[in-house]
Design a protein around this motif. Sequence first.
Motif, mmCIF file in Angstrom:
data_model
loop_
_atom_site.group_PDB
_atom_site.id
_atom_site.type_symbol
_atom_site.label_atom_id
_atom_site.label_comp_id
_atom_site.label_asym_id
_atom_site.label_seq_id
_atom_site.Cartn_x
_atom_site.Cartn_y
_atom_site.Cartn_z
ATOM 1 N N ASN A 128 0.874 -1.080 0.203
ATOM 2 C CA ASN A 128 0.089 -0.060 -0.114
ATOM 3 C C ASN A 128 0.848 1.174 -0.092
ATOM 4 O O ASN A 128 1.775 1.222 0.741
ATOM 5 C CB ASN A 128 -0.576 -0.121 1.221
ATOM 6 N N VAL A 129 0.496 2.269 -0.651
ATOM 7 C CA VAL A 129 1.180 3.336 -0.837
ATOM 8 C C VAL A 129 0.225 4.518 -0.095
ATOM 9 O O VAL A 129 -0.903 4.408 -0.536
ATOM 10 C CB VAL A 129 1.520 3.773 -2.484
ATOM 11 N N HIS A 130 0.850 5.333 0.851
ATOM 12 C CA HIS A 130 0.124 6.270 1.371
ATOM 13 C C HIS A 130 0.843 7.778 1.107
ATOM 14 O O HIS A 130 1.957 7.959 1.676
ATOM 15 C CB HIS A 130 0.071 6.310 2.810
ATOM 16 N N GLY A 131 0.004 8.577 0.533
ATOM 17 C CA GLY A 131 0.699 9.885 -0.097
ATOM 18 C C GLY A 131 1.372 10.133 -1.298
ATOM 19 O O GLY A 131 1.670 9.001 -1.781
ATOM 20 N N GLY A 132 1.502 11.566 -1.502
ATOM 21 C CA GLY A 132 2.004 11.285 -2.885
ATOM 22 C C GLY A 132 1.098 11.257 -4.249
ATOM 23 O O GLY A 132 0.169 11.096 -4.185
ATOM 24 N N ARG A 133 1.782 10.944 -5.209
ATOM 25 C CA ARG A 133 1.187 11.036 -6.566
ATOM 26 C C ARG A 133 0.579 9.388 -6.625
ATOM 27 O O ARG A 133 -0.509 9.503 -7.562
ATOM 28 C CB ARG A 133 2.314 11.039 -7.541
ATOM 29 N N PHE A 134 1.195 8.354 -5.950
ATOM 30 C CA PHE A 134 0.510 7.253 -6.147
ATOM 31 C C PHE A 134 -0.270 6.892 -4.892
ATOM 32 O O PHE A 134 -0.741 5.655 -4.532
ATOM 33 C CB PHE A 134 1.678 6.130 -6.328
ATOM 34 N N ASP A 135 -0.700 7.937 -4.175
ATOM 35 C CA ASP A 135 -1.550 7.748 -3.034
ATOM 36 C C ASP A 135 -2.744 6.526 -3.143
ATOM 37 O O ASP A 135 -3.448 6.687 -4.146
ATOM 38 C CB ASP A 135 -2.148 8.941 -2.473
ATOM 39 N N ARG A 136 -2.862 5.673 -2.253
ATOM 40 C CA ARG A 136 -4.056 4.755 -2.048
ATOM 41 C C ARG A 136 -3.507 3.533 -3.321
ATOM 42 O O ARG A 136 -4.520 2.659 -3.519
ATOM 43 C CB ARG A 136 -5.200 5.016 -2.208
ATOM 44 N N SER A 137 -2.225 3.323 -3.730
ATOM 45 C CA SER A 137 -2.200 2.409 -4.863
ATOM 46 C C SER A 137 -1.931 1.079 -3.949
ATOM 47 O O SER A 137 -1.394 1.179 -2.770
ATOM 48 C CB SER A 137 -0.973 2.733 -5.651
ATOM 49 N N GLN A 138 -2.397 0.133 -4.475
ATOM 50 C CA GLN A 138 -2.022 -1.167 -3.833
ATOM 51 C C GLN A 138 -1.615 -2.359 -5.010
ATOM 52 O O GLN A 138 -2.354 -2.250 -6.149
ATOM 53 C CB GLN A 138 -3.091 -1.502 -2.956
ATOM 54 N N GLU A 139 -0.889 -3.163 -4.643
ATOM 55 C CA GLU A 139 -0.537 -4.214 -5.337
ATOM 56 C C GLU A 139 -0.740 -5.736 -4.482
ATOM 57 O O GLU A 139 -0.329 -5.465 -3.330
ATOM 58 C CB GLU A 139 0.836 -4.241 -5.958
ATOM 59 N N ASN A 140 -0.962 -6.666 -5.021
ATOM 60 C CA ASN A 140 -1.030 -7.943 -4.218
ATOM 61 C C ASN A 140 -0.120 -8.977 -4.875
ATOM 62 O O ASN A 140 0.250 -8.970 -6.043
ATOM 63 C CB ASN A 140 -2.485 -8.474 -4.177
#
Length: 127
Positions: free
Chosen positions: A91-103
Motif C-alpha cells: 500500500n502507498v500512502h501519500g504522494g502521486r501514487f496515494d492509495r495504490s496497492q498491489e497484491n
Amino acid sequence: MNTKNYILVEKQPVLTEDYVRWAIWFEESVRKGTRHVEVKEIPARKPFKKGSAKMIRKINYFRAQPILVSTIFLGRDCSDSGAAPALFETNVHGGRFDRSQENYASWELAEKGHYNIVERITKSMVV
C-alpha cells in the motif's frame, strides 16, 4: 464465505484449517511486526523552482508530501478469482501514487514488488 487462513513459516505461507491457531499466530505477528515484508518512508522533497507556474504547482504538490510504502503479509487469501492467492499487499500512502496497492502470492514477489513501487515513486519525484 469460505476464507482461507495462512500463517508464515520461515517466510513461506502455510494454509491452516485451525482458526484458533491462525488467530493466535496473527496476533503474535502483529505484536512482533513479523508480518511486515518491507516498510519505506520517503521524505518530502524540496520545492522545484524551474518551469511554468502550472507545472511547478502540480509537481510541488506531490513533492511536498512524505510517502509511506508498506508491504505486509495479510494472513488471508484476498484474491477475487481462483488464481494464485493474494497473500501479501503493498500500500502507498501519500504522494502521486496515494492509495495504490498491489497484491502478491509469495514473500519473494512481495519484496520485488515493494522495491519496484519505491523505485517508481522516487523516480517520479526527481522531475
